[in-house]
Scaffold this motif. Structure first.
Motif, short mmCIF file in Angstrom:
data_model
loop_
_atom_site.label_atom_id
_atom_site.label_comp_id
_atom_site.label_asym_id
_atom_site.label_seq_id
_atom_site.Cartn_x
_atom_site.Cartn_y
_atom_site.Cartn_z
N LEU A 100 -12.70 -1.40 0.62
CA LEU A 100 -11.67 -2.34 1.06
C LEU A 100 -11.05 -3.08 -0.13
CD1 LEU A 100 -13.48 -3.80 4.18
CD2 LEU A 100 -11.55 -2.23 4.21
N GLY A 102 -10.84 -2.11 -3.09
CA GLY A 102 -10.03 -1.17 -3.85
C GLY A 102 -8.60 -1.07 -3.34
N ARG A 103 -8.39 -1.47 -2.09
CA ARG A 103 -7.05 -1.49 -1.49
C ARG A 103 -6.52 -2.91 -1.38
NH1 ARG A 103 -3.96 3.22 -0.80
NH2 ARG A 103 -5.45 4.96 -0.90
N GLU A 355 -3.53 8.82 8.17
CA GLU A 355 -2.47 8.15 7.43
C GLU A 355 -1.10 8.27 8.09
OE1 GLU A 355 -0.75 7.84 2.86
OE2 GLU A 355 -2.05 9.51 3.44
N THR A 378 -10.95 6.36 3.26
CA THR A 378 -9.73 6.65 4.02
C THR A 378 -9.46 5.56 5.06
OG1 THR A 378 -10.96 8.11 5.53
CG2 THR A 378 -9.89 9.13 3.64
N ALA A 380 -10.01 2.35 4.54
CA ALA A 380 -9.36 1.28 3.79
C ALA A 380 -7.88 1.59 3.57
CB ALA A 380 -10.07 1.09 2.45
N ARG A 381 -7.55 2.84 3.28
CA ARG A 381 -6.15 3.23 3.12
C ARG A 381 -5.37 3.00 4.41
NH1 ARG A 381 -5.87 9.21 3.40
NH2 ARG A 381 -6.00 8.59 5.60
N ASP A 382 -5.95 3.41 5.54
CA ASP A 382 -5.27 3.25 6.82
C ASP A 382 -5.13 1.78 7.20
OD1 ASP A 382 -5.15 5.99 6.89
OD2 ASP A 382 -6.75 6.25 8.36
N GLU A 384 -4.90 -0.72 5.13
CA GLU A 384 -3.87 -1.30 4.27
C GLU A 384 -2.48 -1.11 4.88
OE1 GLU A 384 -2.34 -1.09 -0.39
OE2 GLU A 384 -3.34 0.64 0.52
N LYS A 388 -0.11 -4.26 6.15
CA LYS A 388 1.27 -4.41 5.67
C LYS A 388 2.27 -4.36 6.82
CE LYS A 388 0.58 -2.63 0.98
NZ LYS A 388 0.88 -1.55 0.01
#
Length: 419
Positions: A100, A102-103, A355, A378, A380-382, A384, A388
């Motif tokens: 987390l 990292g994002r 994603e 992945t 954490a990417r989702d 983020e 946003k």
């Protein structure tokens, strides 16, 4: 390859101990911070030779097949049995925290919820035929060598008791010398066995294997590369209060206790949602629980899993309406316009995450989201993308259903911020 003394200072993401040297990092399995060791080193990888001084967090592994000191040099199924519980829990929770951060997501991660040893109802064994018979066990880490086992401390007691049966049936299946996988699911009606193999069976093989299953007790179904060879009675699981017959090899959470906790987190979070989407629904782990309180639309790419969900919903009384849709969400995600009639959503994608789908969810008006994942990176990417898009993370719960491994399940709950 050279032998050298090393001081282990931290743990890596896969559970290897890491030594910092002038030449760079060296990763050594079966070590932990505080260990001073001798290791054979080759290109940044080390093999433990001896412990010069053990870490105070080092404990005796509960499994005879674990680690560099075992007779089999480690079965590869577990990576962290040598670590004391508190240090292990901190490391595992920090896998989620680091992903987390990292994002740029700075939220409180809840305490690790650990499953007990012996809680795994789903285990995948490696099998290979040899001149002396078949070997059933697990692959050594980073190796195709299969280490035979006679016990597994993470598997259910019933699976452990059935190992002789599983070994006999694996021998019956092993008509080729290539290695294959035997998935074992411990269900309410018996063991559901699914073979994934690179060789073919003759009709005589099919008849012989089916006869072998009939001679054993406790096996309800055996399938080979998706084809049911014999089904004595349908395997049965219960999602919430709904009985389900999962398809051969279909995805099922590895631990019933972990599944129950995930189900409680998701259903409580989405309780006020009249209409709910379940994306990557599988056979209904969440959909059938949610249908006790909401109208549910379940979307899944695997036809047999979706059919099992639909059948379970149709034959169960007391549920809200459940509709199903076969759709590959990784290639054809639900568009923002298709999401507008829903107030709640849960998604539990493969390890690669969701994603493309999440980009449309982030533009939607859905009020509450539950994101479930077995891959913190992945996830954490989702998350983020959703943050946003105007969502606020209300809780993060790490669940350790893959005990003593580097894998972890996470449930993230989100709400749309008021505009």
């Amino acid at each position: 390859m050279s032998a050298r003394a090393l001081d282990i200072t931290r743990l890596g993401g896969q559970g290897d101990g890491i030594a910092e040297t002038p030449e760079g990092q060296i990763f050594v399995p079966f070590t932990l911070p505080g260990d001073r060791i001798t290791a054979a080193v080759d290109k940044g990888r080390g093999t433990l030779i001896s412990l010069i001084e053990p870490s105070p967090d080092r404990v005796t592994p509960p499994c005879p097949h674990f680690g560099a000191d075992s007779d089999e040099a480690g079965c590869g199924g577990c990576a962290m049995q040598h670590v004391a519980d508190a240090a292990y829990r901190d490391w595992k929770r920090n896998l989620v925290v680091a992903a987390l951060e990292g994002r740029g997501i700075m939220v409180e991660v809840g305490p690790l919820v650990a499953c007990a040893p012996g809680a795994r109802r789903r285990v995948v064994f490696a099998v290979r035929r040899t001149d002396k018979g078949s070997i059933l066990g697990f692959n050594r880490a980073s190796s195709h060598q299969i280490v035979p086992i006679d016990t597994c401390v993470v598997a259910s007691e019933r699976i452990n008791q059935a190992l002789p049966v599983l070994r006999r049936l694996a021998t019956a299946v092993a008509v080729g010398k290539e290695a294959f996988r035997l998935s074992v699911l411990d269900t309410l009606s018996g063991f559901d066995l699914a073979v994934d193999a690179p060789f073919k069976l003759s009709e005589a093989d099919r008849l012989r294997i089916s006869a072998s299953v009939r001679k054993e007790t406790g096996v309800t179904r055996l399938s080979f590369n998706g084809e049911i060879l014999i089904e004595i009675q349908p395997p049965q699981l219960v999602f919430g209060d709904v009985a389900v017959n999962p398809p051969p090899g279909g995805f099922v959470q590895a631990s019933e206790a972990a599944e129950t906790l995930m189900g409680e987190l998701v259903t409580t979070h989405l309780k006020k949602s009249k209409r709910v989407l379940d994306l990557f629904s599988g056979s209904g782990t969440f959909a059938l629980r949610l249908a006790q309180q909401s109208h549910v639309h379940a979307v899944e790419s695997d036809g047999p899993s979706l059919a099992a969900l639909d059948k379970a919903a149709r034959r169960s009384s007391g549920l809200k309406p459940v509709s199903v849709e076969k759709r590959d969400l990784l290639r054809r995600p639900l568009m923002t316009a298709e999401l507008k009639t829903y107030q709640g959503l849960v998604f539990d994608p493969p390890r690669a995450g969701a994603e493309v789908q999440v980009q449309d969810i982030a533009r939607s008006t859905i009020t509450r989201i539950a994101a479930v994942s077995c891959n913190p990176v992945t996830l954490a990417r989702d998350l983020e993308i959703l943050v946003k898009g105007g969502y606020k993370i209300t809780s993060i719960t790490p669940i350790d259903q893959f005990l003593w491994s580097s894998h972890i399940e996470v449930v993230a709950l989100l709400e749309r911020s008021k505009r």
